[in-house]
Design a protein around this motif. Structure first.
Motif, PDB file in Angstrom:
ATOM      1  N   SER A   1       3.837   3.536   8.645  1.00 46.75           N
ATOM      2  CA  SER A   1       3.521   4.533   7.100  1.00 46.75           C
ATOM      3  C   SER A   1       1.622   3.253   6.451  1.00 46.75           C
TER       4      SER A   1
ATOM      5  N   ARG B   1       2.519   3.137   1.236  1.00 49.04           N
ATOM      6  CA  ARG B   1       4.244   2.329   0.721  1.00 49.04           C
ATOM      7  C   ARG B   1       3.474   2.297  -0.217  1.00 49.04           C
TER       8      ARG B   1
ATOM      9  N   SER C   1       5.622  -2.747  -3.375  1.00 51.70           N
ATOM     10  CA  SER C   1       7.340  -3.274  -3.719  1.00 51.70           C
ATOM     11  C   SER C   1       7.534  -3.399  -4.705  1.00 51.70           C
TER      12      SER C   1
ATOM     13  N   TYR D   1      11.830   1.764   6.193  1.00 54.39           N
ATOM     14  CA  TYR D   1      11.241   3.025   5.116  1.00 54.39           C
ATOM     15  C   TYR D   1      10.990   4.240   5.306  1.00 54.39           C
ATOM     16  N   GLN D   2      11.014   5.612   4.817  1.00 55.24           N
ATOM     17  CA  GLN D   2      10.979   7.209   4.745  1.00 55.24           C
ATOM     18  C   GLN D   2      10.175   7.791   4.330  1.00 55.24           C
TER      19      GLN D   2
ATOM     20  N   THR E   1      10.237   7.309   9.403  1.00 54.49           N
ATOM     21  CA  THR E   1      11.622   6.541   9.887  1.00 54.49           C
ATOM     22  C   THR E   1      10.903   4.888  10.292  1.00 54.49           C
TER      23      THR E   1
ATOM     24  N   ASP F   1       9.374  -0.160  -6.085  1.00 44.59           N
ATOM     25  CA  ASP F   1      10.179   0.486  -5.349  1.00 44.59           C
ATOM     26  C   ASP F   1      11.460   0.808  -6.960  1.00 44.59           C
TER      27      ASP F   1
ATOM     28  N   TYR G   1       7.267   9.727  -2.699  1.00 44.88           N
ATOM     29  CA  TYR G   1       5.950   9.078  -2.758  1.00 44.88           C
ATOM     30  C   TYR G   1       5.581   9.126  -3.901  1.00 44.88           C
TER      31      TYR G   1
END
Lengths: 248, 203
Positions: free
Chosen positions: B8, B11, B14, A55-56, A50, B17, B25
């Motif tokens: 991370s 990521r 966004s 965010y994980q 985390t 999302d 992921y």
């Protein structure tokens, strides 16, 4: 007044209790769970990281240690250069860190001594990890089940658990190790230096007293596809072959 | 619990999302997962059977099945091993069209999908009909590769992908919700990625 029982989160905190480099790209991490669990050889855990903003990222890792080996479980994690979680373990994680863990998980790619033998195990690279749990389980249970492990690695130095596996092989107690190196010459007379093929599978099975009752194959998808085909071509019915694949 | 030192490196952007379920992921490749070897299937030997309990309702061979109406479906898919892949393009036969060709309405609320390799998975019947699911025959305009379930696989894109049985050879209506292969081995009976219904202990 009575409190409603709260359902317990399936996630728990585990503390990294030991770190050991296995090969240039693989490092073992031992996790001490806060709520001890008993796993079966071949099972995996999910690990969750985390970030500060919530965010994980989660990934599955096979357990390398035998169920009997003690409360801390060993995960042998390979560094993937474009990875998100494995670079964290290799570059950041250290003894004392707390990591969220869920498991044990998986009810198919497992072997217990009571399942008996002979067993054919075929691993490519870090695909050896769940097979190692089976081999260690067999040893700690003093099982006589005949087991042949065919382990394909690129080089001698990339043979994860090499010294331990050769030590077990030298006991001649029904565990037989077959190494095959795809980018180097074999170092032991009984080993190979090529990719796995049906002829190699036939010869590996000749080291068993009779045909395997189960075969387990783990590695990258390309490796598992090729190895499973080779095992079928060597005469093992597809229904006796269990696979675990990772990667693209 | 924040993980010390984790920020991370991968990521997702966004703006995506809203399309990525929790804990997933974004994957650009197409990983292969299966419990056993890829079966060696020839379309000459292929068949698809619709059953109510033990009783066969209708059976199609490869040519008959391919003659059914085909539809295209481009969907995001979500694997329980935490990858999500966007915009996967499939073509195949909607379950609605299979039922119509058999001349039946769904007789029960529960369905088990069966595969040539002995695999099975349960899906509520309502999650298979009204355009939600198909038996896919093509991926990216080409016959589905054997490792990805070819020649035909179930596609139930709104559930975790283990429900989209590879090498499918039939659907069986059942009176009760009967667990399939992974559901008997610790995985969730329904498997909604948006509710993270991964394992049997998830609500």
């Amino acid at each position: 007044m009575s409190a409603e029982p709260q359902p317990q989160s399936p996630w728990q905190t585990a503390t990294i209790s030991r770190v050991e480099k296995r090969t240039p790209r693989v490092t073992s991490f031992w996790f001490q769970p806060s709520r001890p669990f008993t796993h079966l050889a071949g099972q995996h855990v999910d690990v969750r990281l985390t970030a500060p903003d919530g965010y994980q990222a989660r990934r599955s890792y096979s357990i390398a240690s035998a169920p009997e080996a003690g409360a801390a479980i060993e995960l042998a994690i390979e560094r993937l250069d474009d990875g998100e979680v494995s670079p964290f373990f290799h570059d950041v994680a250290e003894v004392g860190d707390e990591i969220e863990l869920r498991g044990p998980l998986g009810g198919h790619f497992i072997w217990e001594v009571s399942d008996g033998g002979p067993i054919l195990l075929v691993g490519g690279g870090s695909g050896v990890v769940p097979l190692m749990a089976m081999v260690r389980h067999r040893t700690l249970q003093r099982s006589a089940a005949p087991v042949a492990l065919v382990f394909s690695a690129r080089t001698w130095d990339e043979v994860i658990f090499r010294d331990e596996l050769i030590g077990l092989d030298n006991r001649r107690d029904g565990f037989d190790l077959v190494l095959t190196l795809t980018r180097e010459q074999a170092r032991r007379p009984s080993d190979y230096s090529r990719r796995i093929d049906a002829h190699m599978m036939v010869q590996a099975m000749e080291r068993l007293p009779k045909a395997p009752r189960l075969a387990y194959v783990c590695g990258s998808n390309a490796f598992v596809s090729a190895a499973a085909e080779a095992i079928i071509d060597a005469g093992v019915p597809a229904a006796l072959i269990r696979t675990e694949r990772y990667g693209v | 619990m924040v993980t010390r030192g984790f920020f991370s490196g991968r990521r997702p952007p966004s703006d995506t999302d809203a399309r990525i379920p929790p804990g997933q992921y974004l994957e650009q490749g197409f990983p292969v997962l299966s419990a056993g070897p890829t079966p060696r299937l020839r379309t000459e030997d292929w068949s698809f059977t619709l059953k109510h309990g033990p009783k066969p309702i209708k059976k199609w061979n490869w040519a008959e099945f391919n003659a059914l109406p085909q539809n295209k479906m481009t969907r995001d898919i979500h694997c329980v091993t935490a990858w999500t892949k966007f915009n996967t393009p499939w073509q195949g036969v909607l379950i609605d069209d299979i039922l119509a060709d058999a001349g039946i309405e769904p007789p029960t609320g529960f369905t088990l999908a069966h595969s040539f390799d002995g695999y099975s998975t349960n899906v509520p019947t309502k999650d298979l009909v009204t355009g939600k699911a198909m038996v896919a025959l093509f991926y990216e305009g080409k016959p589905i590769a054997p490792d990805h379930g070819g020649p035909a696989r179930l596609l139930v894109p709104h559930l975790y992908f283990w429900k989209s049985a590879k090498w499918v050879n039939g659907l069986q209506f059942t009176e009760r919700d009967e667990p399939g292969f992974w559901e008997l081995r610790g995985y969730h009976m329904y498997g909604d990625p948006w509710r993270e219904q991964r394992y049997s202990s998830d609500s």
